[in-house]
Structure formats: C-alpha cells, structure tokens
Design a protein around this motif. Sequence first.
Motif, mmCIF file in Angstrom:
data_model
loop_
_atom_site.group_PDB
_atom_site.id
_atom_site.type_symbol
_atom_site.label_atom_id
_atom_site.label_comp_id
_atom_site.label_asym_id
_atom_site.label_seq_id
_atom_site.Cartn_x
_atom_site.Cartn_y
_atom_site.Cartn_z
ATOM 1 N N PRO A 88 0.809 -1.227 0.000
ATOM 2 C CA PRO A 88 0.000 0.000 0.000
ATOM 3 C C PRO A 88 0.837 1.270 0.000
ATOM 4 O O PRO A 88 0.495 2.246 -0.662
ATOM 5 N N LEU A 89 1.937 1.261 0.760
ATOM 6 C CA LEU A 89 2.807 2.442 0.755
ATOM 7 C C LEU A 89 3.426 2.634 -0.622
ATOM 8 O O LEU A 89 3.568 3.766 -1.096
ATOM 9 N N PHE A 129 1.446 4.765 -3.059
ATOM 10 C CA PHE A 129 1.662 6.216 -2.964
ATOM 11 C C PHE A 129 3.014 6.610 -3.556
ATOM 12 O O PHE A 129 3.144 7.690 -4.148
ATOM 13 N N VAL A 185 2.618 1.144 9.994
ATOM 14 C CA VAL A 185 2.483 1.734 8.667
ATOM 15 C C VAL A 185 1.057 1.595 8.146
ATOM 16 O O VAL A 185 0.468 2.568 7.642
ATOM 17 N N LEU A 206 -1.505 4.678 7.344
ATOM 18 C CA LEU A 206 -2.109 4.875 6.026
ATOM 19 C C LEU A 206 -3.632 4.836 6.097
ATOM 20 O O LEU A 206 -4.310 5.621 5.420
ATOM 21 N N ARG A 244 -4.884 8.203 7.643
ATOM 22 C CA ARG A 244 -4.734 9.394 6.817
ATOM 23 C C ARG A 244 -5.098 9.133 5.354
ATOM 24 O O ARG A 244 -4.757 9.939 4.487
ATOM 25 N N TRP A 245 -5.809 8.055 5.061
ATOM 26 C CA TRP A 245 -6.025 7.633 3.677
ATOM 27 C C TRP A 245 -6.630 8.733 2.816
ATOM 28 O O TRP A 245 -6.084 9.094 1.764
ATOM 29 N N LEU A 298 -4.307 11.715 2.412
ATOM 30 C CA LEU A 298 -3.173 11.381 1.565
ATOM 31 C C LEU A 298 -3.564 11.344 0.091
ATOM 32 O O LEU A 298 -2.831 11.834 -0.774
ATOM 33 N N GLU A 353 0.947 15.772 5.152
ATOM 34 C CA GLU A 353 0.738 14.465 4.528
ATOM 35 C C GLU A 353 2.043 13.923 3.944
ATOM 36 O O GLU A 353 2.262 12.716 3.976
ATOM 37 N N LEU A 392 3.878 10.292 4.919
ATOM 38 C CA LEU A 392 4.466 9.327 3.988
ATOM 39 C C LEU A 392 5.950 9.114 4.273
ATOM 40 O O LEU A 392 6.458 7.994 4.172
ATOM 41 N N ALA A 400 6.193 6.827 7.268
ATOM 42 C CA ALA A 400 5.850 5.458 6.888
ATOM 43 C C ALA A 400 6.973 4.823 6.069
ATOM 44 O O ALA A 400 7.307 3.651 6.267
ATOM 45 N N ALA A 406 -4.137 -0.617 -3.728
ATOM 46 C CA ALA A 406 -3.377 -0.795 -2.491
ATOM 47 C C ALA A 406 -3.507 -2.223 -1.971
ATOM 48 O O ALA A 406 -2.517 -2.844 -1.563
#
Length: 266
Positions: free
Chosen positions: A24-25, A28, A139, A143, A146-147, A150, A170, A174, A177, A216
């Motif tokens: 998922p990270l 982004f 993490v 996420l 703050r989804w 973000l 934001e 990230l 994370a 994600a």
Amino acid sequence: MAVLDDFLVRAALAGVGVGLAAGPLGAFVVWRRMAYFGDATAHAAILGVALSLAFSLSIFTGTLAVALAMAWVVALLSGRGLAMDTLLGVLAHSALAFGLVAVSFVQGVRIDLMAYLFGDILAVGRIDLVVIWGGAAMVLGLLAWRWNALLTSTLSDELACAAGIDPRRERLVLTLALAVVVAVAIKVVGALLITAMLIIPAAASRPFATTPERMAVAAAAIGALSALGGLRLAYLADTPAGPTIVCVAALFFTVSTVLGLLPRRG
C-alpha cells in the motif's frame, strides 16, 4: 510457540509482513513518483546500520533515525538550486558510501555486509518478527488513518488546501511510513532491494485496479505472494532469498503488464 522454531516459518512470516506494509505504501510512492526518494532513504539505511553497531543500538532504531534524517535533509535542501533528481542521487550514493566506510571502522563486531545489502531473511528471529510486524501494523494504521487526506494531497496540493488539508503534513506522514518500512525491511530484502518491494508490487497491481483502494490491496497481496513464492523458489533452487523474492515480484509485474496490454473483450 513451537511453530516459530522453524526458520522457514519465521522467514515466511517476515516476508509477508514486509509485503503487506510495502504494497500500500508503494502505491503512494508510484502515484507521487517518489521512487528515487525511496531509493535514497533505503541506501541511507546502511549508515544507520553502522551507527547502530557503533553505539550498541537496535538495527531498527539506527536505520529509522537515519532514514528520517535523510528525509529532513532532502526537505531542507530542495529548491536551493539543485534539481531534485540530482540532489537525491548525490545523497543516496553518498549515504551508501559513508555507511559502507563507517561499517569498516566498527570494532569487535563481525559484520556480514551482504546480509544488510541484499537481506538475510532466513536469519530472522522472534524479536525480528515482533519488530517487522509491529512496524507493518504501524504503517498500515497510519495509512488507514490518513487515507483520504493522503489521496487528496496526492491528487493536488491546491485541492488539499481547499479541503483544509496541509500537504506538507501528509508528505511528513508518507516520509515517516517510508522510514519505518525501510527499517523493518532491511533484514528481509536488504538496503539495495527495499525500493523494489515498494515499487514493483504496486506497479504490477496498477493495470487492473479500478480504484486506489483496490490497487493498495492488490499491491499488498502481490508483495506477500512474492515473499512466499520467492522463499519457496530460493529453497528449491538454492538461490539468495532476498533477490529471489524481488525476481518473483518482477514476474508478477511482467505478467500483469502483458495481460494489461491484451485487448479487452467488451
């Protein structure tokens, strides 16, 4: 637990934990085109390893601190006359070089540099599992919390400001994370391959993802499956586990790209 006495079980759990967090990270990272930033942060992890060994700290603590310091330096120097890709290139390779030199000065500790550069997932212990899954939970929780913010700031800084969202905050989320993922993943795939586990599963999931959430989730699944498949293949072929995991992720990307290019039937 007796099941954790098996080093292959511990390795599988470690790989899945990193895959679930990095996927998922990584979405982004792909959306924001932060691949080079991720590479710079990962390379700096070797300097964190050296500091950890020199001051008798945990590897997680040292690599997390250096990763955050790298992010701060990038934020401080950006916009000061250097192009961002040039700045990140200088910092990434400088941090890696200084880290490798610093490791050579650590006395009284036998250091396997290959384990930190390319990972040593088969040597993961119970404490490592706690750190990896604790970091992954941190993490994923960050996420999830703050989804929406973000996503909005990823689309546009102006749109985020209009919605009452601070884009700088934001970016900081990230960055935090990313630093945590680097700190927990160095044991699994090593400093030189961490960025691959961030980018490749996310890129592999992109052709078939109709929403950011699905991308994600798919990236997390591909990351976890890459870890399990890579471990299995490394066991059968007697190859290095970390690089083999990345190879399996690359195969997922190849297949998804080819399938994405095929004409779709209406």
